[in-house]
Structure formats: C-alpha cells, structure tokens
Design a protein around this motif. Structure first.
Motif, PDB file in Angstrom:
ATOM      1  N   SER A   1       1.583 -12.203  12.038  1.00 24.96           N
ATOM      2  CA  SER A   1       2.185 -11.333  11.036  1.00 24.96           C
ATOM      3  C   SER A   1       1.993  -9.861  11.398  1.00 24.96           C
ATOM      4  CB  SER A   1       1.569 -11.651   9.676  1.00 24.96           C
ATOM      5  OG  SER A   1       2.342 -11.100   8.654  1.00 24.96           O
ATOM      6  N   ASN A   2       2.233  -8.995  10.412  1.00 24.98           N
ATOM      7  CA  ASN A   2       2.030  -7.554  10.591  1.00 24.98           C
ATOM      8  C   ASN A   2       1.254  -6.998   9.399  1.00 24.98           C
ATOM      9  OD1 ASN A   2       3.958  -7.449   8.532  1.00 24.98           O
ATOM     10  ND2 ASN A   2       5.609  -6.857   9.903  1.00 24.98           N
ATOM     11  N   LEU A   3       0.788  -5.775   9.536  1.00 22.83           N
ATOM     12  CA  LEU A   3       0.060  -5.134   8.433  1.00 22.83           C
ATOM     13  C   LEU A   3       0.927  -4.996   7.193  1.00 22.83           C
ATOM     14  CD1 LEU A   3      -2.039  -2.178   9.920  1.00 22.83           C
ATOM     15  CD2 LEU A   3      -2.881  -4.228   8.776  1.00 22.83           C
ATOM     16  N   TYR A   4       2.214  -4.754   7.413  1.00 20.95           N
ATOM     17  CA  TYR A   4       3.131  -4.578   6.288  1.00 20.95           C
ATOM     18  C   TYR A   4       3.033  -5.752   5.316  1.00 20.95           C
ATOM     19  CZ  TYR A   4       7.335  -3.751   3.577  1.00 20.95           C
ATOM     20  OH  TYR A   4       8.203  -3.534   2.542  1.00 20.95           O
ATOM     21  N   SER A   5       3.038  -6.976   5.846  1.00 16.57           N
ATOM     22  CA  SER A   5       3.028  -8.150   4.966  1.00 16.57           C
ATOM     23  C   SER A   5       1.756  -8.192   4.118  1.00 16.57           C
ATOM     24  CB  SER A   5       3.210  -9.435   5.763  1.00 16.57           C
ATOM     25  OG  SER A   5       2.143  -9.620   6.660  1.00 16.57           O
ATOM     26  N   TYR A   6       0.632  -7.796   4.682  1.00 18.51           N
ATOM     27  CA  TYR A   6      -0.625  -7.770   3.926  1.00 18.51           C
ATOM     28  C   TYR A   6      -0.606  -6.657   2.870  1.00 18.51           C
ATOM     29  CZ  TYR A   6      -2.647 -11.039   7.242  1.00 18.51           C
ATOM     30  OH  TYR A   6      -2.917 -12.149   7.998  1.00 18.51           O
ATOM     31  N   PHE A   7      -0.170  -5.477   3.297  1.00 18.07           N
ATOM     32  CA  PHE A   7      -0.113  -4.341   2.363  1.00 18.07           C
ATOM     33  C   PHE A   7       0.876  -4.593   1.232  1.00 18.07           C
ATOM     34  CE2 PHE A   7      -1.505  -1.290   5.975  1.00 18.07           C
ATOM     35  CZ  PHE A   7      -2.837  -1.393   5.612  1.00 18.07           C
ATOM     36  N   ALA A   8       2.073  -5.044   1.553  1.00 16.44           N
ATOM     37  CA  ALA A   8       3.098  -5.257   0.522  1.00 16.44           C
ATOM     38  C   ALA A   8       2.681  -6.345  -0.457  1.00 16.44           C
ATOM     39  CB  ALA A   8       4.438  -5.598   1.173  1.00 16.44           C
ATOM     40  N   ALA A   9       2.094  -7.424   0.066  1.00 19.25           N
ATOM     41  CA  ALA A   9       1.682  -8.528  -0.807  1.00 19.25           C
ATOM     42  C   ALA A   9       0.642  -8.082  -1.828  1.00 19.25           C
ATOM     43  CB  ALA A   9       1.131  -9.682   0.034  1.00 19.25           C
ATOM     44  N   ASN A  10      -0.183  -7.108  -1.467  1.00 19.09           N
ATOM     45  CA  ASN A  10      -1.271  -6.681  -2.338  1.00 19.09           C
ATOM     46  C   ASN A  10      -1.005  -5.359  -3.051  1.00 19.09           C
ATOM     47  OD1 ASN A  10      -3.676  -8.633  -2.072  1.00 19.09           O
ATOM     48  ND2 ASN A  10      -2.811  -8.469  -0.023  1.00 19.09           N
TER      49      ASN A  10
ATOM     50  N   GLU B   1      -9.091  -5.061   1.403  1.00 22.57           N
ATOM     51  CA  GLU B   1      -9.951  -4.077   2.066  1.00 22.57           C
ATOM     52  C   GLU B   1     -10.983  -4.762   2.957  1.00 22.57           C
ATOM     53  OE1 GLU B   1     -10.616  -0.250  -0.549  1.00 22.57           O
ATOM     54  OE2 GLU B   1     -10.731  -2.036  -1.825  1.00 22.57           O
ATOM     55  N   ARG B   2     -11.520  -5.900   2.530  1.00 20.84           N
ATOM     56  CA  ARG B   2     -12.477  -6.652   3.358  1.00 20.84           C
ATOM     57  C   ARG B   2     -11.776  -7.198   4.594  1.00 20.84           C
ATOM     58  NH1 ARG B   2     -13.215 -11.790   4.057  1.00 20.84           N
ATOM     59  NH2 ARG B   2     -12.166 -12.450   2.149  1.00 20.84           N
ATOM     60  N   TRP B   3     -10.604  -7.817   4.419  1.00 23.58           N
ATOM     61  CA  TRP B   3      -9.859  -8.349   5.569  1.00 23.58           C
ATOM     62  C   TRP B   3      -9.612  -7.237   6.579  1.00 23.58           C
ATOM     63  CZ3 TRP B   3      -5.308 -10.390   2.180  1.00 23.58           C
ATOM     64  CH2 TRP B   3      -5.746 -11.436   1.357  1.00 23.58           C
ATOM     65  N   TYR B   4      -9.157  -6.107   6.054  1.00 22.12           N
ATOM     66  CA  TYR B   4      -8.819  -4.965   6.900  1.00 22.12           C
ATOM     67  C   TYR B   4     -10.047  -4.481   7.668  1.00 22.12           C
ATOM     68  CZ  TYR B   4      -7.208  -0.318   8.262  1.00 22.12           C
ATOM     69  OH  TYR B   4      -6.886   0.793   8.985  1.00 22.12           O
ATOM     70  N   ARG B   5     -11.138  -4.243   6.958  1.00 22.63           N
ATOM     71  CA  ARG B   5     -12.372  -3.735   7.563  1.00 22.63           C
ATOM     72  C   ARG B   5     -12.878  -4.693   8.638  1.00 22.63           C
ATOM     73  NH1 ARG B   5     -14.646  -3.258   3.080  1.00 22.63           N
ATOM     74  NH2 ARG B   5     -15.781  -5.220   3.092  1.00 22.63           N
TER      75      ARG B   5
ATOM     76  N   HIS C   1      -6.365   1.203  -5.851  1.00 18.18           N
ATOM     77  CA  HIS C   1      -4.976   1.514  -5.476  1.00 18.18           C
ATOM     78  C   HIS C   1      -4.961   2.704  -4.511  1.00 18.18           C
ATOM     79  CE1 HIS C   1      -0.683   2.414  -5.778  1.00 18.18           C
ATOM     80  NE2 HIS C   1      -1.020   3.647  -6.101  1.00 18.18           N
ATOM     81  N   GLU C   2      -5.716   3.745  -4.853  1.00 18.70           N
ATOM     82  CA  GLU C   2      -5.767   4.928  -3.986  1.00 18.70           C
ATOM     83  C   GLU C   2      -6.340   4.602  -2.608  1.00 18.70           C
ATOM     84  OE1 GLU C   2      -4.349   7.898  -4.278  1.00 18.70           O
ATOM     85  OE2 GLU C   2      -3.499   7.074  -6.123  1.00 18.70           O
ATOM     86  N   ARG C   3      -7.370   3.777  -2.576  1.00 15.55           N
ATOM     87  CA  ARG C   3      -7.958   3.397  -1.285  1.00 15.55           C
ATOM     88  C   ARG C   3      -6.952   2.640  -0.419  1.00 15.55           C
ATOM     89  NH1 ARG C   3     -12.448   1.906  -4.554  1.00 15.55           N
ATOM     90  NH2 ARG C   3     -11.961  -0.305  -4.197  1.00 15.55           N
ATOM     91  N   VAL C   4      -6.209   1.717  -1.030  1.00 15.27           N
ATOM     92  CA  VAL C   4      -5.220   0.949  -0.273  1.00 15.27           C
ATOM     93  C   VAL C   4      -4.076   1.862   0.182  1.00 15.27           C
ATOM     94  CG1 VAL C   4      -3.541  -0.949  -0.371  1.00 15.27           C
ATOM     95  CG2 VAL C   4      -5.847  -1.272  -1.302  1.00 15.27           C
ATOM     96  N   MET C   5      -3.653   2.785  -0.675  1.00 15.54           N
ATOM     97  CA  MET C   5      -2.600   3.729  -0.277  1.00 15.54           C
ATOM     98  C   MET C   5      -3.086   4.567   0.917  1.00 15.54           C
ATOM     99  SD  MET C   5       0.071   3.231  -2.214  1.00 15.54           S
ATOM    100  CE  MET C   5      -0.411   1.532  -2.048  1.00 15.54           C
ATOM    101  N   ASP C   6      -4.356   4.945   0.890  1.00 19.20           N
ATOM    102  CA  ASP C   6      -4.922   5.714   2.012  1.00 19.20           C
ATOM    103  C   ASP C   6      -4.933   4.893   3.301  1.00 19.20           C
ATOM    104  OD1 ASP C   6      -5.255   7.978   0.455  1.00 19.20           O
ATOM    105  OD2 ASP C   6      -7.395   7.623   0.082  1.00 19.20           O
ATOM    106  N   LEU C   7      -5.215   3.594   3.189  1.00 20.61           N
ATOM    107  CA  LEU C   7      -5.162   2.730   4.375  1.00 20.61           C
ATOM    108  C   LEU C   7      -3.749   2.719   4.957  1.00 20.61           C
ATOM    109  CD1 LEU C   7      -7.232  -0.464   3.438  1.00 20.61           C
ATOM    110  CD2 LEU C   7      -7.897   1.408   4.956  1.00 20.61           C
TER     111      LEU C   7
END
Length: 186
Positions: free
Chosen positions: A139-148, A61-65, A112-118
């Motif tokens: 890379s892409n967002l997918y790789s960050y989301f899937a890894a976490n 969430e910090r990386w994303y923000r 988990h809910e916050r990341v799903m919302d992202l």
C-alpha cells in the motif's frame, strides 16, 4: 486552474470534515451534548465517537513511528487481527467510558493536529507511491492517512448526525408533551 495534489486534497478534506464534525456537536446545546441515545450500536454518544477516532489516531501514530524506525508494526493492535476489528473497537469503547466529552474533544483535537503534521511532513510522492515505505507493504501512506482522517471523519459525521437528531427530537417531544398538558388546563 491549479490542480491540487493528493496530499493537499487529503489535508483539505480532513480539516473540512473535522470542522464539520465539531459543528454537529456544537449544534446541540452544551447541557445536552453528553446525552446517550438508545441504540443497539456501540457508539451511543459523542464521547464514544470521538474517543474511537482518537484511539485510531493513536494506533496510526504507533504504526507510523514503528514503521519509520524500520520495524514492521503489528496492525491493527497487539492481540488483534483485522478480522477481529469488531472486538478491538469494543475494547476501545470500554477503555474510554470514564472520559468526559470535554476531555474527548481536547484529546481528539490534539491527535488530529499531530496526524495533520505527519501528513504535512511528507511529499506528495512519498504519500501516494505504493511500497515507498517497507512497513506499508503493498500500500501507500495515503491509504493509512485517509482511512484514519477524512474517511473516518465521514463515518463519525454520520454517527454524530444521528445522535444530534435523536437529542433534538427528544427535546422537541418533551416540549410538545408539556405544551399539550398546558393546553389541556384551560
């Protein structure tokens, strides 16, 4: 047959794995869920595993923000490099030793809910296209989301299965010894 997008699959797999993880914990009687197992590994109980996931959600969430604000986030965390991830994970473990299992479950459910919302807030194209966002570099967002999420949950499921099995075997051994003692009283 309708083909699901990578985004839809990521959401489905993440939720499915997250539910499986919670089911493993719930498979152990509530009074036994806080037991720590004897292991040389870092994570000795459910709380350890859940808080590890929670902290990685928080880092994501910090990386994303920071990335979406136009900055290049420091990854994985300030003071750490990817090659020192073992020390980072040990520090995470140490930071959460005073958290109860119930607190850990609540924190993880919320993160988990916050990341799903992202994930839901992006189009499939934004998620799968490499270099779509400057902060993801090559890379892409997918790789960050899937890894976490989904990938990390699979790791956590394996850890929690070992913990559950150990707790259940200990319980079985305890009852087995009692019945042996009782049968010797005849």
């Amino acid at each position: 047959m309708i083909v699901k997008s990578e985004k839809e699959n990521l959401l489905l797999e993440s939720d499915k794995s997250f539910k499986s993880l919670l089911e493993i914990i719930e498979s152990v009687p509530s009074r036994k869920r806080t037991i720590s197992i004897e292991t040389q590994e870092r994570d000795k109980n459910y709380r350890d595993v859940l808080m590890h996931l929670y902290e990685w959600h928080a880092m994501l969430e910090r990386w994303y923000r920071e990335g979406m604000d136009g900055d290049i986030p420091f990854m994985p965390a300030p003071g750490y490099k990817w090659r020192t991830i073992e020390q980072l994970n040990k520090q995470i473990w140490e930071n959460y030793q005073d958290v109860t299992l119930n607190q850990a479950i609540k924190k993880l459910k919320l993160s988990h809910e916050r990341v799903m919302d992202l994930i839901k807030s992006h189009t499939n194209e934004e998620i799968i296209t490499k270099k779509y966002y400057k902060w993801t570099k090559t890379s892409n967002l997918y790789s960050y989301f899937a890894a976490n999420t989904s990938n990390h949950y699979i790791w956590a499921i394996k850890k929690c299965e070992v913990i559950a099995k150990s707790i259940k075997e200990e319980e079985k051994n305890k009852f087995g010894k009692k019945s042996t003692k009782l049968s010797g009283c005849d």
